[in-house]
Design a protein around this motif. Sequence first.
Motif, PDB file in Angstrom:
ATOM      1  N   ASP A  75      68.949  21.235  11.505  1.00  0.00           N
ATOM      2  CA  ASP A  75      69.170  21.438  10.070  1.00  0.00           C
ATOM      3  C   ASP A  75      70.551  20.941   9.641  1.00  0.00           C
ATOM      4  OD1 ASP A  75      69.280  23.794  11.858  1.00  0.00           O
ATOM      5  OD2 ASP A  75      70.330  24.764  10.201  1.00  0.00           O
ATOM      6  N   ALA A  78      70.181  17.258   9.168  1.00  0.00           N
ATOM      7  CA  ALA A  78      69.500  16.952   7.901  1.00  0.00           C
ATOM      8  C   ALA A  78      70.482  17.034   6.739  1.00  0.00           C
ATOM      9  CB  ALA A  78      68.334  17.912   7.697  1.00  0.00           C
ATOM     10  N   THR A 103      62.952  24.767  -1.194  1.00  0.00           N
ATOM     11  CA  THR A 103      63.690  25.497  -0.153  1.00  0.00           C
ATOM     12  C   THR A 103      64.523  24.530   0.683  1.00  0.00           C
ATOM     13  OG1 THR A 103      61.812  27.008  -0.055  1.00  0.00           O
ATOM     14  CG2 THR A 103      63.429  27.210   1.688  1.00  0.00           C
ATOM     15  N   ALA A 104      63.910  23.404   1.062  1.00  0.00           N
ATOM     16  CA  ALA A 104      64.604  22.433   1.914  1.00  0.00           C
ATOM     17  C   ALA A 104      65.770  21.780   1.175  1.00  0.00           C
ATOM     18  CB  ALA A 104      63.612  21.377   2.399  1.00  0.00           C
ATOM     19  N   ALA A 107      68.553  24.237   0.694  1.00  0.00           N
ATOM     20  CA  ALA A 107      69.210  24.567   1.970  1.00  0.00           C
ATOM     21  C   ALA A 107      70.202  23.460   2.329  1.00  0.00           C
ATOM     22  CB  ALA A 107      68.182  24.745   3.075  1.00  0.00           C
ATOM     23  N   GLN A 108      69.783  22.215   2.145  1.00  0.00           N
ATOM     24  CA  GLN A 108      70.680  21.090   2.447  1.00  0.00           C
ATOM     25  C   GLN A 108      71.892  21.081   1.528  1.00  0.00           C
ATOM     26  OE1 GLN A 108      68.947  17.201   2.837  1.00  0.00           O
ATOM     27  NE2 GLN A 108      67.115  17.955   3.867  1.00  0.00           N
TER      28      GLN A 108
ATOM     29  N   ARG B 395      63.051  22.561  10.258  1.00  0.00           N
ATOM     30  CA  ARG B 395      64.480  22.449  10.570  1.00  0.00           C
ATOM     31  C   ARG B 395      64.963  21.018  10.347  1.00  0.00           C
ATOM     32  NH1 ARG B 395      67.060  25.431  15.314  1.00  0.00           N
ATOM     33  NH2 ARG B 395      68.725  25.281  13.764  1.00  0.00           N
ATOM     34  N   ALA B 396      64.118  20.049  10.624  1.00  0.00           N
ATOM     35  CA  ALA B 396      64.485  18.649  10.380  1.00  0.00           C
ATOM     36  C   ALA B 396      64.629  18.378   8.885  1.00  0.00           C
ATOM     37  CB  ALA B 396      63.442  17.720  10.988  1.00  0.00           C
ATOM     38  N   ARG B 397      64.115  19.315   8.059  1.00  0.00           N
ATOM     39  CA  ARG B 397      64.261  19.163   6.613  1.00  0.00           C
ATOM     40  C   ARG B 397      65.393  20.025   6.061  1.00  0.00           C
ATOM     41  NH1 ARG B 397      62.214  15.176   7.866  1.00  0.00           N
ATOM     42  NH2 ARG B 397      60.095  14.485   7.388  1.00  0.00           N
ATOM     43  N   GLY B 398      66.167  20.627   6.977  1.00  0.00           N
ATOM     44  CA  GLY B 398      67.370  21.320   6.542  1.00  0.00           C
ATOM     45  C   GLY B 398      67.310  22.832   6.556  1.00  0.00           C
ATOM     46  N   LEU B 399      66.181  23.419   6.974  1.00  0.00           N
ATOM     47  CA  LEU B 399      66.107  24.880   7.004  1.00  0.00           C
ATOM     48  C   LEU B 399      66.704  25.414   8.302  1.00  0.00           C
ATOM     49  CD1 LEU B 399      63.924  24.156   4.805  1.00  0.00           C
ATOM     50  CD2 LEU B 399      62.780  26.255   5.496  1.00  0.00           C
TER      51      LEU B 399
END
Lengths: 250, 441
Positions: A75, A78, A103-104, A107-108, B395-399
Amino acid sequence: MSLLEVKNLLVRVEEREILHGLSLTVNKGEVHAIMGPNGSGKSTLSHVIAGKPGYEVTGGEILFEGEDLLEMAPDERAAKGVFLAFQYPVEIPGVATMTFLRTALNAQRKARGESEFSTPDFLKKVRAVAASLNIPQDMLRRGVNVGFSGGEKKRNEILQMALFEPSLCILDEMDSGLDIDALRVAADGVNALRSPDRAMVVITHYQRLLNYIVPDFVHVMSKGRVVKSGGKELALELEASGYTQFEDAA
Amino acid sequence: MNVVLAKTETGRALSDIFAIAGDRLPGVGKVADIRRQAFEAYERVGLPHRRIEDWKYTDLRVLMREVLPLAAPPDAAALARAGTALKPHTIKGVRRLVLVDGVFAAKLSETADLEKGLGIRTLREVLEAGDTSLHAQLFAPDNSDSMVALNSAMMTDGLVIEVADGAVLTQPLHIVHIASGAAPSAMFTRSLLKLGKAASATLVESYIAANGAKAYQVHDSLVVSIGDGARLDHVRLIEDSREAFNISSSVVTLGAHAHLNTFGMTSGSSASRYQAVIAFAGEGSRVETNGVNLLNGRQHADTTLFLDHAVPNCASREIFRAVVDDRGHSVFQGRIVVRPKAQKTDAKMMTRALLLSDEAEADNKPELEIFADDVTCGHGATTGALDESLLFYLRARGLSEKAAQALLIQAFVGEAIESIASDALRELAISAAQRWLAARG
């Protein structure tokens, strides 16, 4: 400083070495194609860059904007701008695509110390991007990739790429399972995202995809390392002669 | 020697409690007789333990060890603490009925301006008034289960709700059980909901505690009768304190062409048991009974359902989901009995458990007893961990790891929560699940 520097990378999966000293340098604004036969380690490279568990790095390093990428959780990578478009995007029943995207993205942004998007701003942004990729609104309400066709799944990956605005995009076998029309739509989506601030690594088995996404550099992988690099004409050369010559060279 | 002595002490203490509590237990004459018989039934067995098949996975002699003394009636300070605890659980547009430490709290409840066809009394009123018309129903739970027997003996208060024939209530009823936390103690409550023919109602039950509440025990029971053509939507949310015990029993009877949609979620308490008997007494009725356990730490939660298909042409659906982390222990026992005359029964039960740690435990015990030959019955059970490939994708998308897990857990329990018919109640269950996830960090 290069955007991505892979230096002499050694990677094992369950005691078997898959990458044997792979090196690759990618700068912003460049599009690199990585070609090679099945089992040459192309997907392993993409997984290790994204941080997928199950791979043991036994030597070498990966620097992203000069920082040690291998020390970062997936994460964190990302949020720093690494994006992997999956060869086989997973289906997540019960998680609406819209919820997942918001959400993604937030989060980023939070990880980068940026403010989170408000719901109206977010919706506006998603709708605009979705329209440009011919993604119907109805798809965004469904569970992530649930019941999507192969082409829809790939377009959903590109939608995320457009939304998250990563600086490094790795496209893992984007053409697999796509017919020619679906491939064109996906490639147009990718081409629209080419930018001087962004690099792309296009992993593919076939030259066909490179007719649509024209690379600046082509690398041939065989048995876990890059055995030849060149310009876009190298892809055409491979199309004519096949990979056999490199299997012997490696 | 010490152990034997301690047991004797506990036993005597409880007998004393029953004797001492005498003047606090409403009802004289026949009611007092029923209480005494019930208490004797309890004393013969004591706390259920693992050698009693129904309680195999929930040994109260190990988990609870003793029954605490009867809670004192709440004083002004206890009511004030309860009022504060109530705030985050306030639902707009519902009629709130509050029990604090097992006693109806009029000041925290809304009993004015009742909708036409709705009658609400307290259990205490009904028992003290000597109104015997409801006895058959109030004492419908028999003494065969010792915890039900104990509840019959000790119940101090509760709600007696009657909905007249044809009355369709627009306002949900919300019974809130609050432990004020004054001292370690036990509360004993029983409520009755009687829906007339073609009536319709929504009942929510919440179990919560005031800040700082220590060890306490909830002993609750609910008796429901759903008349012909009537419908009940029911949600129960156990968010008791982490040191609490919650032992609840329900007895539900459905008439003909009746409908019950019930959902229960346990995210609180140290150890809990919810046992429900749902019986079809009339043809053409339908039940959806769904539930979720969200457990971590050393929490133990047991849901034991018994669906009694006694008549033909009824349908039942059970969906149960357990999410268990750390050393939590989830138990689901689902018994479906299809009696010889109950042809054309359509009964299905599906339970799934998600284990988030190596030490988490989930026991699923489906039991189908089918005595009719023209029926559709099925059950399924799965247990597993979170899918690694889904976690990596997120997780690869930032979570973060926790955020990715939270999203997948919500999706996992989603199917059970989706079955709640009312939007407002579904939101209520989702926010209770989110509170559990947020507390997980």
